[in-house]
Design a protein around this motif. Structure first.
Motif, short mmCIF file in Angstrom:
data_model
loop_
_atom_site.label_atom_id
_atom_site.label_comp_id
_atom_site.label_asym_id
_atom_site.label_seq_id
_atom_site.Cartn_x
_atom_site.Cartn_y
_atom_site.Cartn_z
N GLN A 223 -8.53 4.10 5.65
CA GLN A 223 -8.68 3.21 4.52
C GLN A 223 -7.36 3.03 3.76
O GLN A 223 -6.59 3.98 3.60
CB GLN A 223 -9.74 3.76 3.55
N THR A 224 -7.12 1.82 3.29
CA THR A 224 -5.96 1.58 2.43
C THR A 224 -6.22 2.20 1.06
O THR A 224 -7.37 2.47 0.68
CB THR A 224 -5.69 0.08 2.26
N LYS A 225 -5.15 2.39 0.31
CA LYS A 225 -5.30 2.94 -1.04
C LYS A 225 -6.09 1.97 -1.92
O LYS A 225 -6.91 2.39 -2.73
CB LYS A 225 -3.93 3.23 -1.63
N LYS A 226 -5.83 0.67 -1.75
CA LYS A 226 -6.59 -0.32 -2.52
C LYS A 226 -8.09 -0.22 -2.23
O LYS A 226 -8.91 -0.24 -3.14
CB LYS A 226 -6.10 -1.74 -2.21
N SER A 227 -8.44 -0.09 -0.96
CA SER A 227 -9.86 -0.02 -0.61
C SER A 227 -10.51 1.25 -1.15
O SER A 227 -11.68 1.25 -1.54
CB SER A 227 -10.05 -0.10 0.91
N ILE A 228 -9.74 2.34 -1.22
CA ILE A 228 -10.27 3.59 -1.78
C ILE A 228 -10.54 3.41 -3.27
O ILE A 228 -11.60 3.80 -3.78
CB ILE A 228 -9.28 4.75 -1.53
N ILE A 229 -9.59 2.83 -3.98
CA ILE A 229 -9.76 2.60 -5.42
C ILE A 229 -10.95 1.67 -5.67
O ILE A 229 -11.76 1.90 -6.58
CB ILE A 229 -8.48 2.02 -6.02
N ASP B 234 0.81 -1.21 0.00
CA ASP B 234 0.00 0.00 0.00
C ASP B 234 0.86 1.28 0.00
O ASP B 234 0.52 2.26 -0.65
CB ASP B 234 -0.94 0.00 1.21
N SER B 235 1.97 1.24 0.72
CA SER B 235 2.81 2.43 0.81
C SER B 235 3.43 2.82 -0.53
O SER B 235 3.82 3.97 -0.73
CB SER B 235 3.93 2.20 1.84
N LYS B 236 3.51 1.86 -1.44
CA LYS B 236 4.12 2.13 -2.75
C LYS B 236 3.10 2.53 -3.82
O LYS B 236 3.49 2.91 -4.93
CB LYS B 236 4.88 0.89 -3.22
N VAL B 237 1.83 2.45 -3.51
CA VAL B 237 0.80 2.77 -4.49
C VAL B 237 0.66 4.28 -4.63
O VAL B 237 0.56 5.00 -3.64
CB VAL B 237 -0.55 2.15 -4.07
N ARG C 105 -2.46 8.62 -9.17
CA ARG C 105 -2.29 8.01 -10.49
C ARG C 105 -3.32 6.89 -10.70
O ARG C 105 -3.92 6.77 -11.77
CB ARG C 105 -0.88 7.46 -10.65
N ALA C 106 -3.52 6.07 -9.66
CA ALA C 106 -4.50 4.98 -9.77
C ALA C 106 -5.91 5.53 -10.02
O ALA C 106 -6.66 5.00 -10.84
CB ALA C 106 -4.47 4.14 -8.50
#
Length: 259
Positions: free
Chosen positions: A167-173, A3-6, A10-11
């Protein structure tokens, strides 16, 4: 990735590019950097975090006029970060992503908070108490009670501690993609819905809910063999809490449809 590298911005922009290949992702990343640099130039010397936060709110919501979309809330453009940046309006989550990303660029820690029905952010200072902020409502501060009241009015749910976790970046996306699924569902655009759900599966291949949704959409769009592939994947996993009998009935329906 971890997650820290996402790269969250950009996503989010790539989601917009999914529907419009002409979106200049790097150009909008540059525009966000430009806004952050312009904001930084307005800081007084040795500005502390509190001063930066106040300047961020003034810059985005007073000077640039960013606001929540209210006339056509569910329109897909409110989920596209490029159009949010261009039009200065969007959904709670799209405005929150922009808010978080500009805040990060000026040295503030802002995390996403996925309240049921209404995405907000939380300012977490180096010292002192954290503060919920609502970018959809021009950076208005929220107490826990006012957040609970908002959740209750929208979803009739009671606010829980789990709702307040970062929230994690993945969960936001994934939440942004679910919003687009809902928008396409309103217009009964099943092909577009399938495209978004395909992306959800790509982001998290092990999520049974997305696989089940994709199986049904594949069936609705005439992709019987692909739907069987998803049904068999779920049957092999035997996930806890899933209605296996319903899935087996669906699997038999697919077999009959293939004949």
């Amino acid at each position: 990735q971890e997650d820290s590298k996402v790269d969250l911005l950009r996503a989010a922009l790539l989601i917009a590019k999914f529907d419009n290949d002409e979106v200049d992702v790097d150009g909008y990343l540059g525009e966000t950097d430009r806004m952050a640099n312009e904001l930084t130039s307005l800081f007084p010397a040795n500005a502390d975090e509190k001063t930066k936060l106040a300047a961020l709110n003034k810059y985005l919501f007073e000077e640039l006029g960013f606001h929540g979309s209210r006339t056509d809330y569910s329109h897909r453009s409110n989920s596209y970060l490029n159009e949010v940046i261009d039009d200065h309006e969007g959904l709670p989550i799209s405005l929150s992503v922009l808010y978080m990303e500009i805040a990060r660029r000026i040295g503030l820690k802002i995390v996403g908070v996925g309240l049921p029905g209404h995405f907000v952010v939380r300012y977490e200072p180096t010292e002192g108490e954290s503060q919920l902020i609502d970018p959809f409502n021009r950076g208005k501060s929220l107490t826990r009670d006012s957040a609970a009241a908002k959740v209750k009015s929208i979803t009739r749910q009671d606010l829980t501690e789990e709702h307040l976790t970062a929230q994690t970046k993945k969960s936001i996306i994934m939440r942004m993609l679910h919003n687009l699924v809902g928008s396409a569902h309103q217009s009964e655009d099943f092909e577009k819905m399938l495209g978004y759900v395909e992306t959800l599966v790509a982001v998290d291949p092990e999520l049974v809910e997305s696989r089940w949704y994709r199986a049904r959409l594949r069936f609705q769009t005439g992709r019987i063999n692909d739907a069987i592939e998803d049904a068999d994947w779920i049957l092999q996993k035997q996930p806890d809490g899933f209605n296996i009998q319903r899935l087996q009935e669906f699997r038999h329906l697919l077999e009959r449809s293939r004949k």
